[in-house]
Design a protein around this motif. Structure first.
Motif, mmCIF file in Angstrom:
data_model
loop_
_atom_site.group_PDB
_atom_site.id
_atom_site.type_symbol
_atom_site.label_atom_id
_atom_site.label_comp_id
_atom_site.label_asym_id
_atom_site.label_seq_id
_atom_site.Cartn_x
_atom_site.Cartn_y
_atom_site.Cartn_z
ATOM 1 N N UNK A 294 48.260 51.979 31.986
ATOM 2 C CA UNK A 294 47.704 52.788 32.901
ATOM 3 C C UNK A 294 48.341 52.331 34.508
ATOM 4 N N UNK A 295 48.610 51.090 34.587
ATOM 5 C CA UNK A 295 49.118 50.630 35.832
ATOM 6 C C UNK A 295 50.574 50.907 35.765
ATOM 7 N N UNK A 296 51.200 50.778 34.649
ATOM 8 C CA UNK A 296 52.728 51.539 34.687
ATOM 9 C C UNK A 296 52.906 52.862 34.871
ATOM 10 N N UNK A 297 52.035 53.605 34.482
ATOM 11 C CA UNK A 297 52.172 55.100 34.951
ATOM 12 C C UNK A 297 51.618 55.354 36.441
ATOM 13 N N UNK A 298 50.793 54.418 36.864
ATOM 14 C CA UNK A 298 50.733 54.616 38.247
ATOM 15 C C UNK A 298 51.843 53.932 39.320
ATOM 16 N N UNK A 299 52.425 53.200 38.706
ATOM 17 C CA UNK A 299 53.711 52.517 39.139
ATOM 18 C C UNK A 299 54.896 53.767 39.110
ATOM 19 N N UNK B 224 42.510 42.494 38.383
ATOM 20 C CA UNK B 224 41.153 43.054 38.682
ATOM 21 C C UNK B 224 41.243 43.601 40.202
ATOM 22 N N UNK B 225 41.620 42.703 41.038
ATOM 23 C CA UNK B 225 41.792 42.901 42.477
ATOM 24 C C UNK B 225 42.860 43.901 43.254
ATOM 25 N N UNK B 226 44.126 43.848 42.096
ATOM 26 C CA UNK B 226 45.072 44.747 42.370
ATOM 27 C C UNK B 226 44.632 46.090 42.110
ATOM 28 N N UNK B 227 44.055 46.316 41.027
ATOM 29 C CA UNK B 227 43.806 47.506 40.542
ATOM 30 C C UNK B 227 42.847 48.350 41.394
ATOM 31 N N UNK C 54 46.910 48.721 44.532
ATOM 32 C CA UNK C 54 48.223 48.225 44.469
ATOM 33 C C UNK C 54 48.943 48.097 43.296
ATOM 34 N N UNK C 55 49.424 49.095 42.736
ATOM 35 C CA UNK C 55 49.744 49.047 41.568
ATOM 36 C C UNK C 55 51.008 48.202 41.069
ATOM 37 N N UNK C 56 51.962 48.005 42.099
ATOM 38 C CA UNK C 56 53.017 47.065 42.028
ATOM 39 C C UNK C 56 52.563 45.647 41.653
#
Length: 347
Positions: A182-187, A243-246, A250-252
């Motif tokens: 999910x984070x990679x897709x956001x990125x 947790x904080x970054x998502x 801040x997907x990076x």
């Protein structure tokens, strides 16, 4: 450092790279059902965006598994033989899943038919969910140990592998890969797709961190060494950062955190295992170790020279491919399908 210990470290690095890189591929495949639902008007374009995020790199990421398996076979033949015999059915299911996934990804766009694409989407999903769970189950069982006799033969059955610790390991890899994807897709995307991926990652982050923390603490208390507490701390800090970054979208930074958390988890497993490579729950005298399963010194020397020459080439090429395909994608960039019709219209 002896060559036996060096190659144990190399194999640990190879599998770590595989789980970090292929982990988000599995995550993207699993997200097909959530971020590209068939009921949505632009569902097919959204699913094509998801596949295009990993399109240039997914097959290269699988090279780490092939290299890791080949290195395991060449450097530690005894470990390879016993482990693959014990995990015959899980590894067979993983292999089937990977084959179905490859075929579905490659052939999905060849035919312009809704039913065809839906069946391919099913194949991509199954080929992502099954390995994501079973890899965690398999590696947790390696650390926990298996019933092995004096001849280094596995004496248990399939259900010996489905113990609580191994199932927790499977849940950990499943959630970690899903969040990582999910984070990679956001990125890699923009617009509504990016917003949806960020939201999904934020919702998954806390459950993923809790399950992973439980697995790491269990591993440390039951099988870890004093020095592996450092890995636990690093992985825990990365999980909190995830947790904080998502939450901050801040997907990076979130992607960096998920990479470190997954790498820390795999490092924890290999660190807890060493100097064993497969403990025996029957008798400690039957443990498979780095020393009693390694190949000859000459074999390890040849492997070391080959790795020294080829590894920089592989890393450079893969890094270059990631750089070339670094731009974000959106639904607006997806052209109409140019696949062939499912049935010929000629009479």
């Amino acid at each position: 450092m002896s060559l036996e210990n060096f190659w144990f470290l190399v194999i640990a690095v190879l599998f770590t790279m595989y789980f970090v890189l292929e982990g988000f591929d599995f995550g993207v495949g699993m997200l097909m059902s959530f971020l590209g639902r068939h009921s949505e008007p632009d569902g097919d374009k959204r699913r094509r965006v998801l596949l295009n995020t990993i399109g240039p790199v997914w097959d290269g990421n699988e090279v780490w598994l092939l290299t890791g398996g080949g290195a395991l076979f060449a450097a530690f033949g005894g470990w390879y033989a016993t482990m693959f015999s014990a995990f015959y059915l899980p590894l067979f299911l993983i292999l089937i899943g990977l084959i179905v996934r490859v075929v579905a990804i490659e052939w999905r766009g060849k035919i312009n038919d809704v039913r065809w694409r839906r069946w391919c989407d099913v194949g991509i999903g199954l080929g992502s969910w099954i390995p994501a769970i079973l890899w965690g189950v398999a590696f947790a069982n390696v650390v926990r140990g298996l019933p092995i006799d004096a001849d280094h033969q596995y004496t248990g059955g399939f259900f010996n592998l489905l113990n609580p610790y191994a199932l927790l390991g499977g849940a950990t890899t499943l959630l970690a890969f899903l969040t990582h994807g999910a984070v990679f897709v956001a990125l890699k995307t923009s617009g509504q797709m990016r917003d949806d991926a960020q939201t999904f990652a934020a919702r998954l982050a806390i459950p993923t961190a809790v399950v992973a923390a439980a697995f790491l603490i269990w591993t440390q208390l039951a099988y870890g060494e004093a020095w592996t507490w450092a890995i636990v701390v690093i992985a825990a800090v990365a999980a909190v950062g995830m947790v904080v970054a998502t939450a901050a979208r801040r997907e990076g930074w979130a992607f960096v955190a998920t990479c470190i958390a997954i790498a820390g988890t795999i490092a924890m497993l290999f660190g807890s295992l060493f100097p064993d490579v497969l403990p025996s729950t029957t008798d400690a005298a039957y443990d498979l170790t780095v020393a009693n399963t390694s190949s000859s010194h000459y074999t390890l020397v040849i492997m070391t020279w080959a790795a020294a020459i080829m590894t920089p080439v592989v890393i450079a090429y893969q890094g270059y491919s990631y750089w070339i395909f670094r731009k974000r994608l959106s639904v607006d960039q997806i052209p109409p399908s140019i696949g062939l019709p499912l049935q010929s219209t000629r009479k």
